[in-house]
Design a protein around this motif. Structure first.
Motif, PDB file in Angstrom:
ATOM      1  N   GLU A   1       0.852  -1.180   0.014  1.00  0.00           N
ATOM      2  CA  GLU A   1       0.047   0.119  -0.046  1.00  0.00           C
ATOM      3  C   GLU A   1       0.791   1.426   0.123  1.00  0.00           C
ATOM      4  O   GLU A   1       1.824   1.179   0.813  1.00  0.00           O
ATOM      5  N   ASP A   2       0.610   2.001  -0.941  1.00  0.00           N
ATOM      6  CA  ASP A   2       1.523   3.042  -1.106  1.00  0.00           C
ATOM      7  C   ASP A   2       1.198   4.291   0.073  1.00  0.00           C
ATOM      8  O   ASP A   2       1.946   5.304   0.034  1.00  0.00           O
ATOM      9  N   GLU A   3      -0.337   4.458   0.261  1.00  0.00           N
ATOM     10  CA  GLU A   3      -0.634   5.626   1.090  1.00  0.00           C
ATOM     11  C   GLU A   3      -0.261   5.096   2.631  1.00  0.00           C
ATOM     12  O   GLU A   3      -0.602   4.211   2.944  1.00  0.00           O
TER      13      GLU A   3
ATOM     14  N   ASP B   1      -3.064  -2.975  -2.589  1.00  0.00           N
ATOM     15  CA  ASP B   1      -3.751  -1.877  -2.941  1.00  0.00           C
ATOM     16  C   ASP B   1      -3.620  -2.078  -4.429  1.00  0.00           C
ATOM     17  O   ASP B   1      -2.656  -2.402  -5.173  1.00  0.00           O
TER      18      ASP B   1
ATOM     19  N   MET C   1      -4.266   0.683  -6.679  1.00  0.00           N
ATOM     20  CA  MET C   1      -3.357   1.856  -7.338  1.00  0.00           C
ATOM     21  C   MET C   1      -2.132   2.020  -6.521  1.00  0.00           C
ATOM     22  O   MET C   1      -1.956   2.405  -5.493  1.00  0.00           O
TER      23      MET C   1
ATOM     24  N   LYS D   1     -12.193   1.313  -0.522  1.00  0.00           N
ATOM     25  CA  LYS D   1     -11.833   2.377   0.265  1.00  0.00           C
ATOM     26  C   LYS D   1     -13.088   3.417   0.160  1.00  0.00           C
ATOM     27  O   LYS D   1     -13.474   3.622  -1.034  1.00  0.00           O
TER      28      LYS D   1
HETATM   29 CA    CA Z   1      -2.744   3.540  -3.737  1.00  0.00          CA
END
Ligand code: CA
Length: 238
Positions: free
Chosen positions: A9-11, A53, A55, A103
């Motif tokens: 997950e990049d966030e 995730d 994206m 989400k």
């Molecule tokens: Ca993302």
């Protein structure tokens, strides 16, 4: 033994939140913030489940999912996405994610979904003595997730395989669409009964001699579906 979960997950805030709550369950959690390093971690074979995730920068979640599915060891995937349309949801399951969460999601729901997937995997692996089911011409190899009909190997998506494996392990028993969603897709898929229908149709197209006159995956009108009992099981042959 403690389950090992990989979170890709990049966030960072979401990753941190997920990490804290999964760790609260007593699971070991590893976080990666992009697709490439996530994929590298997933390939290590150390993990029991991936929270992925959709994206992601660089290699996106769909590609990560495809590559994890292309590997020989089965690694369950819970996909996270900001997209909410039904099409995307079905697509996520289609490409081989075990489950799908849109989400914003509640952490409780995330934990419930992870538990459901882990339970299902354990239930499947507990059936080790019956890891090969022979159903007439059809052979289902649970460990290798391979299906052959006669000499021919049949390519099934992850969900088609789960559906067949579940059915084939309980021949003769009738399941409603809602029950199949519950058992095969897991907790929280209420209202997606048409997903079952479309998977049943595709599965029939692949395993039946004549998908228009199915002899393996049978419709029980007004109720749902069942897998045919072995020939002669209740009719004494013929
Ligand atoms: Ca993302």
């Amino acid at each position: 033994m403690s389950k090992k979960i990989l979170v890709i997950e990049d966030e960072r805030e979401i990753a941190r939140l997920v990490e804290i709550h999964l760790r609260d369950q007593g699971w070991e959690v590893t976080v990666r913030n992009d697709g490439a390093s996530g994929l590298a971690a997933a390939s290590s074979g150390r993990f029991d489940l991936v929270v992925l995730d959709l994206m992601l920068p660089g290699v996106d979640g769909l590609e990560v999912c495809r590559r994890i599915r292309a590997a020989s060891d089965y690694l369950p995937i819970l996909m996270l996405t900001a997209r909410s349309s039904e099409l995307d949801r079905v697509l996520g399951l289609e490409i081989g994610a075990d489950d799908y969460l849109t989400k914003p999601f509640s952490v409780r729901e995330l934990v419930a979904r992870v538990k459901a997937i882990l339970r299902r995997e354990e239930a499947l692996s507990d059936r080790a003595p019956e890891s090969r089911l022979e159903l007439g011409e059809l052979t289902v190899d649970m460990d290798r997730r391979q299906v052959t009909k006669g000499e021919q190997e049949i390519e099934l998506t992850a969900k088609e395989f789960d559906l067949l494996a579940f059915f084939a392990a309980h021949p003769g028993r009738v399941y409603s669409r809602a029950e199949l969603l519950d058992h095969v897709w897991g907790y929280g898929h209420g209202g997606y009964e048409h997903t079952v229908n479309s998977h049943i149709n595709r599965l029939r197209a692949k395993i039946e001699d004549d998908p228009g006159k199915p002899e393996l995956v049978l419709t029980v009108w007004g109720v749902g579906y069942k897998f045919a009992e072995p020939a002669g099981a209740d009719e004494g042959g013929s």
